[in-house]
Design a protein around this motif. Sequence first.
Motif, PDB file in Angstrom:
ATOM      1  N   GLY A  76       6.025 -11.914  -1.904  1.00  0.00           N
ATOM      2  CA  GLY A  76       5.920 -10.425  -2.002  1.00  0.00           C
ATOM      3  C   GLY A  76       7.003  -9.801  -1.168  1.00  0.00           C
ATOM      4  O   GLY A  76       7.811  -8.959  -1.583  1.00  0.00           O
ATOM      5  N   LEU A  77       7.358 -10.499  -0.085  1.00  0.00           N
ATOM      6  CA  LEU A  77       8.558 -10.131   0.622  1.00  0.00           C
ATOM      7  C   LEU A  77       9.698 -10.386  -0.276  1.00  0.00           C
ATOM      8  O   LEU A  77      10.613  -9.368  -0.084  1.00  0.00           O
ATOM      9  CB  LEU A  77       8.633 -10.979   1.987  1.00  0.00           C
ATOM     10  CG  LEU A  77       9.796 -10.804   2.643  1.00  0.00           C
ATOM     11  CD1 LEU A  77       9.980  -9.212   3.379  1.00  0.00           C
ATOM     12  CD2 LEU A  77       9.986 -11.786   3.973  1.00  0.00           C
ATOM     13  N   GLY A  78      10.138 -11.340  -0.807  1.00  0.00           N
ATOM     14  CA  GLY A  78      11.284 -11.450  -1.619  1.00  0.00           C
ATOM     15  C   GLY A  78      11.195 -10.556  -2.872  1.00  0.00           C
ATOM     16  O   GLY A  78      12.179  -9.823  -3.187  1.00  0.00           O
ATOM     17  N   PHE A  79      10.087  -9.907  -3.300  1.00  0.00           N
ATOM     18  CA  PHE A  79      10.232  -8.897  -4.272  1.00  0.00           C
ATOM     19  C   PHE A  79      10.675  -7.802  -3.562  1.00  0.00           C
ATOM     20  O   PHE A  79      11.462  -6.901  -4.431  1.00  0.00           O
ATOM     21  CB  PHE A  79       8.776  -8.991  -4.882  1.00  0.00           C
ATOM     22  CG  PHE A  79       8.693  -7.664  -5.925  1.00  0.00           C
ATOM     23  CD1 PHE A  79       9.064  -7.984  -7.215  1.00  0.00           C
ATOM     24  CD2 PHE A  79       8.291  -6.320  -5.763  1.00  0.00           C
ATOM     25  CE1 PHE A  79       8.990  -7.208  -8.267  1.00  0.00           C
ATOM     26  CE2 PHE A  79       8.301  -5.495  -6.652  1.00  0.00           C
ATOM     27  CZ  PHE A  79       8.665  -5.791  -8.136  1.00  0.00           C
ATOM     28  N   VAL A  80      10.239  -7.214  -2.577  1.00  0.00           N
ATOM     29  CA  VAL A  80      10.508  -6.046  -1.937  1.00  0.00           C
ATOM     30  C   VAL A  80      11.991  -6.291  -1.376  1.00  0.00           C
ATOM     31  O   VAL A  80      13.005  -5.319  -1.790  1.00  0.00           O
ATOM     32  CB  VAL A  80       9.597  -5.640  -0.738  1.00  0.00           C
ATOM     33  CG1 VAL A  80       9.860  -4.328   0.041  1.00  0.00           C
ATOM     34  CG2 VAL A  80       8.127  -5.444  -1.401  1.00  0.00           C
ATOM     35  N   TYR A  81      12.094  -7.364  -0.684  1.00  0.00           N
ATOM     36  CA  TYR A  81      13.524  -7.249   0.183  1.00  0.00           C
ATOM     37  C   TYR A  81      14.761  -7.807  -0.635  1.00  0.00           C
ATOM     38  O   TYR A  81      15.407  -7.199  -0.792  1.00  0.00           O
ATOM     39  CB  TYR A  81      13.260  -8.265   1.389  1.00  0.00           C
ATOM     40  CG  TYR A  81      14.438  -8.460   2.228  1.00  0.00           C
ATOM     41  CD1 TYR A  81      14.932  -7.602   3.404  1.00  0.00           C
ATOM     42  CD2 TYR A  81      15.503  -9.318   1.960  1.00  0.00           C
ATOM     43  CE1 TYR A  81      15.854  -7.720   4.081  1.00  0.00           C
ATOM     44  CE2 TYR A  81      16.508  -9.617   3.115  1.00  0.00           C
ATOM     45  CZ  TYR A  81      16.725  -8.712   4.015  1.00  0.00           C
ATOM     46  OH  TYR A  81      18.002  -8.676   4.618  1.00  0.00           O
ATOM     47  N   GLY A  82      14.316  -8.910  -1.357  1.00  0.00           N
ATOM     48  CA  GLY A  82      15.576  -9.517  -2.173  1.00  0.00           C
ATOM     49  C   GLY A  82      15.593  -8.780  -3.288  1.00  0.00           C
ATOM     50  O   GLY A  82      16.770  -8.781  -4.032  1.00  0.00           O
ATOM     51  N   GLY A  83      14.548  -8.578  -3.959  1.00  0.00           N
ATOM     52  CA  GLY A  83      14.645  -7.472  -5.287  1.00  0.00           C
ATOM     53  C   GLY A  83      15.105  -6.174  -5.155  1.00  0.00           C
ATOM     54  O   GLY A  83      15.780  -5.588  -6.093  1.00  0.00           O
ATOM     55  N   PHE A  84      14.966  -5.266  -4.089  1.00  0.00           N
ATOM     56  CA  PHE A  84      15.337  -3.791  -4.056  1.00  0.00           C
ATOM     57  C   PHE A  84      16.379  -3.757  -2.810  1.00  0.00           C
ATOM     58  O   PHE A  84      17.391  -3.380  -3.039  1.00  0.00           O
ATOM     59  CB  PHE A  84      14.247  -2.994  -3.895  1.00  0.00           C
ATOM     60  CG  PHE A  84      13.065  -3.116  -5.053  1.00  0.00           C
ATOM     61  CD1 PHE A  84      13.518  -2.285  -6.173  1.00  0.00           C
ATOM     62  CD2 PHE A  84      12.238  -4.071  -5.348  1.00  0.00           C
ATOM     63  CE1 PHE A  84      12.885  -2.338  -7.334  1.00  0.00           C
ATOM     64  CE2 PHE A  84      11.387  -4.069  -6.242  1.00  0.00           C
ATOM     65  CZ  PHE A  84      11.715  -3.257  -7.349  1.00  0.00           C
ATOM     66  N   MET A  85      15.870  -4.224  -1.508  1.00  0.00           N
ATOM     67  CA  MET A  85      16.679  -3.777  -0.464  1.00  0.00           C
ATOM     68  C   MET A  85      17.924  -4.378  -0.408  1.00  0.00           C
ATOM     69  O   MET A  85      19.084  -3.891  -0.210  1.00  0.00           O
ATOM     70  CB  MET A  85      15.847  -4.145   0.765  1.00  0.00           C
ATOM     71  CG  MET A  85      14.715  -3.350   1.042  1.00  0.00           C
ATOM     72  SD  MET A  85      13.741  -3.929   2.441  1.00  0.00           S
ATOM     73  CE  MET A  85      14.820  -3.518   3.983  1.00  0.00           C
ATOM     74  N   LEU A  86      18.165  -5.795  -0.773  1.00  0.00           N
ATOM     75  CA  LEU A  86      19.181  -6.577  -0.548  1.00  0.00           C
ATOM     76  C   LEU A  86      20.389  -6.059  -1.520  1.00  0.00           C
ATOM     77  O   LEU A  86      21.489  -5.814  -1.298  1.00  0.00           O
ATOM     78  CB  LEU A  86      19.143  -7.987  -0.668  1.00  0.00           C
ATOM     79  CG  LEU A  86      20.227  -9.117  -0.627  1.00  0.00           C
ATOM     80  CD1 LEU A  86      21.081  -8.986   1.020  1.00  0.00           C
ATOM     81  CD2 LEU A  86      19.794 -10.438  -0.946  1.00  0.00           C
TER      82      LEU A  86
END
Length: 215
Positions: A76-86
């Motif tokens: 879930g963190l990967g979806f939010v952080y890696g998929g959008f923020m990064l």
Amino acid sequence: MLLCLIAGTAHGVHIQLTPQDALASVAIFATGDLVAQQMERRLQIARRWIGPLSADRAVAAPVPLVQPRRIASAAGLGFVYGGFMLPSVYQLAEGLFPGVSPAKVLAKVIVSCSLLSTLGNYFSLLWRRYAQPSPQPGEGLACRLSRCCCTVTAEMPSVLSADLRVWPAYDVITFAVIPPLVRPFATAFVSTAWHTYMAYRAAVPQGDTEHCKIG
């Protein structure tokens, strides 16, 4: 992320987020957490057998091989952080300072590190720490959040120090040499190693967090 999108729109920067970014990040973060779990498991087993023999060792709880809840949280963190923020931050930096001159590369690195090395790492570590089982039975959500924020704040100096040994150098290479279309693949390798480290730090606090015990 919202601030990045607003800033990008205000400067005419087109930020494109793709499903591939999100899916790749889910896999990277989940893999990193799985590797970190194996590191923690080996450490726990070693500590259990290095110490003096005792009756407690025979009845000690078994060390789990895999913790699905943690992997799901990391995904879930990967979806939010890696998929959008990064990608938002990288594309924002590229859009604000296009080109590969030394001054523009430096400006892009400053944008990236000022957002991801600080707020990004804090968000990532807090997410992971909050997803850990509470060490205090009956701990309320507010107390849990307060404790997690306290421990993450205590550990941020060492996390930031480690970050600045890795990401600025990588960002220089990324913005100066690696073509934008290839960056997601190159970043995937570095991110897997980094988020393995972050998952390990979230599960095994290493800072001075004794004052963060609430209740």
